[in-house]
Write a protein that holds these residues in place. Structure first.
Motif, PDB file in Angstrom:
ATOM      1  N   SER A 486      49.406   9.711  70.575  1.00 45.19           N
ATOM      2  CA  SER A 486      48.398  10.751  70.351  1.00 45.19           C
ATOM      3  C   SER A 486      47.064  10.302  70.929  1.00 45.19           C
ATOM      4  CB  SER A 486      48.226  11.024  68.853  1.00 45.19           C
ATOM      5  OG  SER A 486      47.152  11.911  68.624  1.00 45.19           O
ATOM      6  N   ARG A 487      46.350  11.253  71.490  1.00 47.84           N
ATOM      7  CA  ARG A 487      44.959  11.003  71.843  1.00 47.84           C
ATOM      8  C   ARG A 487      44.110  11.105  70.579  1.00 47.84           C
ATOM      9  NH1 ARG A 487      43.446  11.292  77.214  1.00 47.84           N
ATOM     10  NH2 ARG A 487      45.190  11.681  78.656  1.00 47.84           N
ATOM     11  N   PRO A 488      42.923  10.496  70.564  1.00 48.69           N
ATOM     12  CA  PRO A 488      42.055  10.646  69.384  1.00 48.69           C
ATOM     13  C   PRO A 488      41.711  12.112  69.151  1.00 48.69           C
ATOM     14  CG  PRO A 488      41.277   8.852  70.789  1.00 48.69           C
ATOM     15  CD  PRO A 488      42.337   9.569  71.571  1.00 48.69           C
ATOM     16  N   PHE A 489      41.669  12.509  67.893  1.00 50.76           N
ATOM     17  CA  PHE A 489      41.304  13.879  67.518  1.00 50.76           C
ATOM     18  C   PHE A 489      40.404  13.807  66.282  1.00 50.76           C
ATOM     19  CE2 PHE A 489      45.403  12.786  65.673  1.00 50.76           C
ATOM     20  CZ  PHE A 489      45.225  13.077  64.315  1.00 50.76           C
ATOM     21  N   GLU A 490      39.843  14.944  65.904  1.00 49.57           N
ATOM     22  CA  GLU A 490      38.871  14.962  64.813  1.00 49.57           C
ATOM     23  C   GLU A 490      39.507  14.530  63.494  1.00 49.57           C
ATOM     24  OE1 GLU A 490      36.804  18.643  64.527  1.00 49.57           O
ATOM     25  OE2 GLU A 490      36.117  18.618  66.616  1.00 49.57           O
ATOM     26  N   LEU A 491      38.790  13.661  62.792  1.00 44.97           N
ATOM     27  CA  LEU A 491      39.298  13.132  61.524  1.00 44.97           C
ATOM     28  C   LEU A 491      39.583  14.247  60.525  1.00 44.97           C
ATOM     29  CD1 LEU A 491      39.896  10.670  59.692  1.00 44.97           C
ATOM     30  CD2 LEU A 491      37.480  10.672  59.055  1.00 44.97           C
ATOM     31  N   SER A 492      38.800  15.302  60.568  1.00 44.17           N
ATOM     32  CA  SER A 492      38.983  16.401  59.619  1.00 44.17           C
ATOM     33  C   SER A 492      40.368  17.028  59.727  1.00 44.17           C
ATOM     34  CB  SER A 492      37.903  17.476  59.839  1.00 44.17           C
ATOM     35  OG  SER A 492      37.951  17.966  61.170  1.00 44.17           O
ATOM     36  N   GLY A 493      41.015  16.867  60.880  1.00 45.62           N
ATOM     37  CA  GLY A 493      42.353  17.443  61.063  1.00 45.62           C
ATOM     38  C   GLY A 493      43.487  16.463  60.839  1.00 45.62           C
ATOM     39  N   PHE A 494      43.187  15.269  60.315  1.00 42.85           N
ATOM     40  CA  PHE A 494      44.213  14.225  60.187  1.00 42.85           C
ATOM     41  C   PHE A 494      45.303  14.613  59.190  1.00 42.85           C
ATOM     42  CE2 PHE A 494      45.203   9.600  58.953  1.00 42.85           C
ATOM     43  CZ  PHE A 494      46.130   9.473  59.982  1.00 42.85           C
ATOM     44  N   ALA A 495      44.907  15.203  58.056  1.00 40.06           N
ATOM     45  CA  ALA A 495      45.905  15.589  57.053  1.00 40.06           C
ATOM     46  C   ALA A 495      46.887  16.609  57.616  1.00 40.06           C
ATOM     47  CB  ALA A 495      45.207  16.142  55.808  1.00 40.06           C
ATOM     48  N   VAL A 496      46.380  17.607  58.322  1.00 37.69           N
ATOM     49  CA  VAL A 496      47.248  18.626  58.928  1.00 37.69           C
ATOM     50  C   VAL A 496      48.152  17.997  59.981  1.00 37.69           C
ATOM     51  CG1 VAL A 496      47.272  20.748  60.297  1.00 37.69           C
ATOM     52  CG2 VAL A 496      45.586  20.454  58.456  1.00 37.69           C
ATOM     53  N   TRP A 497      47.587  17.088  60.786  1.00 34.75           N
ATOM     54  CA  TRP A 497      48.370  16.429  61.832  1.00 34.75           C
ATOM     55  C   TRP A 497      49.517  15.624  61.226  1.00 34.75           C
ATOM     56  CZ3 TRP A 497      49.801  11.535  63.287  1.00 34.75           C
ATOM     57  CH2 TRP A 497      50.235  11.356  64.610  1.00 34.75           C
ATOM     58  N   LEU A 498      49.238  14.917  60.126  1.00 34.45           N
ATOM     59  CA  LEU A 498      50.289  14.121  59.483  1.00 34.45           C
ATOM     60  C   LEU A 498      51.434  14.999  58.968  1.00 34.45           C
ATOM     61  CD1 LEU A 498      48.277  11.449  57.441  1.00 34.45           C
ATOM     62  CD2 LEU A 498      49.853  11.020  59.334  1.00 34.45           C
ATOM     63  N   LYS A 499      51.091  16.152  58.426  1.00 30.44           N
ATOM     64  CA  LYS A 499      52.125  17.056  57.916  1.00 30.44           C
ATOM     65  C   LYS A 499      53.019  17.573  59.040  1.00 30.44           C
ATOM     66  CE  LYS A 499      49.506  18.712  53.902  1.00 30.44           C
ATOM     67  NZ  LYS A 499      48.822  19.872  53.266  1.00 30.44           N
ATOM     68  N   GLN A 500      52.422  17.740  60.225  1.00 33.32           N
ATOM     69  CA  GLN A 500      53.173  18.289  61.355  1.00 33.32           C
ATOM     70  C   GLN A 500      53.853  17.222  62.196  1.00 33.32           C
ATOM     71  OE1 GLN A 500      50.172  20.547  63.421  1.00 33.32           O
ATOM     72  NE2 GLN A 500      50.230  22.271  61.995  1.00 33.32           N
ATOM     73  N   TRP A 501      53.488  15.945  61.962  1.00 37.09           N
ATOM     74  CA  TRP A 501      54.034  14.855  62.776  1.00 37.09           C
ATOM     75  C   TRP A 501      55.539  14.716  62.537  1.00 37.09           C
ATOM     76  CZ3 TRP A 501      53.379  11.871  66.788  1.00 37.09           C
ATOM     77  CH2 TRP A 501      54.071  10.662  66.895  1.00 37.09           C
ATOM     78  N   GLN A 502      56.270  14.694  63.642  1.00 41.62           N
ATOM     79  CA  GLN A 502      57.732  14.537  63.565  1.00 41.62           C
ATOM     80  C   GLN A 502      58.120  13.351  64.423  1.00 41.62           C
ATOM     81  OE1 GLN A 502      59.716  18.220  64.522  1.00 41.62           O
ATOM     82  NE2 GLN A 502      58.394  19.422  63.170  1.00 41.62           N
ATOM     83  N   PRO A 503      58.409  12.201  63.797  1.00 35.62           N
ATOM     84  CA  PRO A 503      58.683  10.963  64.548  1.00 35.62           C
ATOM     85  C   PRO A 503      59.813  11.112  65.561  1.00 35.62           C
ATOM     86  CG  PRO A 503      58.401  10.503  62.219  1.00 35.62           C
ATOM     87  CD  PRO A 503      58.451  11.988  62.342  1.00 35.62           C
ATOM     88  N   ASP A 504      60.810  11.920  65.241  1.00 36.49           N
ATOM     89  CA  ASP A 504      61.954  12.021  66.151  1.00 36.49           C
ATOM     90  C   ASP A 504      61.662  12.835  67.388  1.00 36.49           C
ATOM     91  OD1 ASP A 504      61.644  14.216  64.423  1.00 36.49           O
ATOM     92  OD2 ASP A 504      63.685  14.888  64.818  1.00 36.49           O
ATOM     93  N   LYS A 505      60.477  13.464  67.434  1.00 40.17           N
ATOM     94  CA  LYS A 505      60.107  14.272  68.610  1.00 40.17           C
ATOM     95  C   LYS A 505      59.391  13.457  69.672  1.00 40.17           C
ATOM     96  CE  LYS A 505      61.696  18.183  67.021  1.00 40.17           C
ATOM     97  NZ  LYS A 505      62.859  18.833  67.665  1.00 40.17           N
ATOM     98  N   VAL A 506      59.107  12.180  69.410  1.00 38.80           N
ATOM     99  CA  VAL A 506      58.467  11.360  70.434  1.00 38.80           C
ATOM    100  C   VAL A 506      59.433  11.168  71.569  1.00 38.80           C
ATOM    101  CG1 VAL A 506      57.419   9.143  70.945  1.00 38.80           C
ATOM    102  CG2 VAL A 506      57.027  10.204  68.726  1.00 38.80           C
ATOM    103  N   LYS A 507      59.040  11.565  72.762  1.00 33.26           N
ATOM    104  CA  LYS A 507      59.937  11.515  73.921  1.00 33.26           C
ATOM    105  C   LYS A 507      59.801  10.210  74.652  1.00 33.26           C
ATOM    106  CE  LYS A 507      59.913  16.534  74.570  1.00 33.26           C
ATOM    107  NZ  LYS A 507      59.631  17.630  75.514  1.00 33.26           N
ATOM    108  N   LEU A 508      60.874   9.509  74.797  1.00 31.06           N
ATOM    109  CA  LEU A 508      60.879   8.278  75.575  1.00 31.06           C
ATOM    110  C   LEU A 508      61.076   8.652  77.020  1.00 31.06           C
ATOM    111  CD1 LEU A 508      63.040   6.033  73.248  1.00 31.06           C
ATOM    112  CD2 LEU A 508      60.593   6.377  73.259  1.00 31.06           C
ATOM    113  N   GLN A 509      60.109   8.307  77.855  1.00 35.45           N
ATOM    114  CA  GLN A 509      60.146   8.715  79.261  1.00 35.45           C
ATOM    115  C   GLN A 509      60.806   7.652  80.140  1.00 35.45           C
ATOM    116  OE1 GLN A 509      56.034   9.521  80.069  1.00 35.45           O
ATOM    117  NE2 GLN A 509      55.930  11.211  78.604  1.00 35.45           N
TER     118      GLN A 509
END
Length: 509
Positions: A486-509
């Motif tokens: 992830s690129r840095p993003f606003e701290l105020s959105g961290f809780a929402v980002w964590l809820k939406q984070w899906q570890p299995d969606k990280v694409k290995l290139q």
């Protein structure tokens, strides 16, 4: 028989010789009346001339007064100061004096709220307060007397005032007066039912040490004032060190202090993940400054200067408050993530740092172990004993500690073993080309092996590709951060980002 009667101011006129004797008194009366009229007119013209001359003199006197006095406050102005200074230095050029500059801060807010007429009234009252306070201070030189009371304040214009101080036998007299005025004068004023708050700032330049001309002394007193206001608590006396700081830098630091209270600062966050499971373990915060004129400023634009000029600690306090508040917010949302905050070497020298953290943990009901403090190796070099003591106190408090940019400093292995740190962070300069550079791979491998031997966790920053992640895993490093996740993003959105984070969606290139 005929004759001519001459009357002053009139043409001669013939009178008949045959005029009767009874008419002579009338002629005499008329002549006397005309003489009196002439004298009256002459006196009237003389009085008018004198009145006009007096008015001209009075007008000239007024013009002279206003040319040497401020038209708002009525106090002597810069021209008066220059005039008096020239005379004084001619009489006693070998004596030591100090120019004390006083500035009223945030007065533009008074103008906006109350208008110019009311603000001018307040300005004049503040000037009078300063002058009244100096009534018993004989070391503050007198410009003039009004109603047998000394005037010791010069109004330079705007919100700036000057006091000329005799410091021949008392070197720190101007500093004493400055501290006294800054504490005693700023009492709120009531205008139309509104309490008007203001503060005073000061700067001092010494004659002849810092200059022998008024403009030179004023410039250096102004520089000392700016330096003093930017670095609160530092001496307000000019020193040659201040010449290294441009007005732009000093202004930027003064604006930074203001930015903290005016909510111009923002925190961004970049997650740290477990590279095996891609579970989010923590997030490192970065500060941004939305400057009203300069736009969005990154840390490189102001952090180093803030640390150099001693403005870093109030900034760190603000960041810590925001970080701990976010940890509490995550806790309420049943989300678990630690937050990492960078602190500087100057922060470690503040004894109250631990007390401030304890208050934050108590205020937000947060466990100290949820906060990670990151510091660079260079932070330990300046005052190693005091830095080590502070690290021990932080460790005892329960916060986690990480040594940032590990491998770029000069710390010895023996010294590092004494540090109560839990993690080392491998600098991104080694990580970005890890899979392309054998040297970077060798350095990174050595750091990871050393850290593991010291029973320390390793965090790799700057991971941008899957190939780098896989190589780090093979080396024994399992925790990382970078654009790959992830690129840095606003701290105020961290809780929402964590809820939406899906570890299995990280694409290995």
């Amino acid at each position: 028989m005929s004759y001519r009667l001459l009357v002053p101011g009139l043409l001669s006129c013939p009178l008949a010789a045959q005029t009767s004797e009874s008419s002579l008194p009338i002629v005499s009366l008329l002549s006397g009346f005309l003489l009196l009229a002439f004298i009256y007119m002459f006196k009237l013209k003389l009085d008018i001339y004198k009145l006009q001359k007096a008015r001209t003199a009075k007008k000239g006197s007024r013009l002279g007064f206003y040319s040497l006095h401020d038209d708002i406050s009525g106090f002597p102005n810069k021209f008066f100061l220059q005039q008096q200074l020239d005379e004084l230095l001619k009489r006693a050029p070998e004596q030591h004096y100090s120019l004390l500059l006083i500035k009223i801060t945030q007065f533009d807010q008074v103008n906006k709220l109350l208008g110019h007429s009311n603000s001018n009234l307040i300005l004049a009252q503040i000037a009078q307060r300063i002058n009244d306070h100096l009534a018993g201070e004989d070391k503050a030189l007198t410009f003039e007397f009004r109603q047998q009371k000394p005037t010791r304040v010069c109004h330079l214009g705007g919100v700036d005032f000057a006091i000329w101080v005799d410091s021949d036998d008392k070197e720190h007299m101007a500093e004493y007066l400055a501290d006294t005025l800054e504490r005693a004068i700023p009492e709120p004023m009531i205008v139309h039912g509104c309490a008007v708050d203001y503060q005073l700032q000061s700067g001092i330049a010494h004659y002849p040490e810092h200059g022998t001309q008024l403009n030179e002394l004023l410039e250096r007193a102004y520089l000392a004032l700016q330096y003093h206001s930017s670095l609160q608590g530092n001496s307000q006396v000019f020193s040659t060190d201040m010449l290294h700081y441009t007005n732009d830098k000093l202004t930027l630091m003064a604006e930074l202090r203001q930015a903290i209270s005016e909510q111009q600062l923002e925190l961004y966050i970049q997650p740290q993940v477990d590279m095996r499971s891609h579970e989010v373990l923590a997030g490192e915060v970065y500060i941004r400054w939305r400057h009203p004129k300069r736009g969005l400023l990154t840390p490189d634009s102001f952090l180093a200067l803030a640390e150099e000029m001693g403005v870093i600690y109030p900034l760190t306090q603000w960041v810590l408050n925001e970080a701990v508040a976010m940890i509490a917010k995550l806790k309420q949302a049943a989300l678990v993530s630690k937050i990492a905050v960078n602190i500087s070497s100057k922060d470690l020298l503040h004894d109250e740092l631990v007390d401030a953290l304890e208050q934050l943990f108590d205020k937000y009901q947060v466990a100290p172990g949820q906060l990670i403090l990151e510091l660079k190796e260079s932070a330990l070099v300046a005052e190693p004993v005091k830095a080590m003591t502070m690290l021990q106190r932080l460790h005892q408090l329960g916060v986690e500690l990480a040594l940032d940019d590990f491998g770029t400093g000069l710390s010895s292995l023996a010294y590092i073993r004494q540090l109560p740190v839990q993690y080392v962070k491998v600098d991104c300069s080694f990580i970005s080309d890890l899979h392309k550079s054998d040297m970077n791979a060798a350095i990174t491998g050595a750091i990871i092996d050393m850290a593991r031997n010291l029973d320390l966790g390793v965090i790799a920053e700057g991971i941008e590709e899957a190939a780098v992640e896989q190589k780090l895993l093979r080396m024994g490093c399992s925790r990382g951060q970078g654009f790959f996740y992830s690129r840095p993003f606003e701290l105020s959105g961290f809780a929402v980002w964590l809820k939406q984070w899906q570890p299995d969606k990280v694409k290995l290139q």
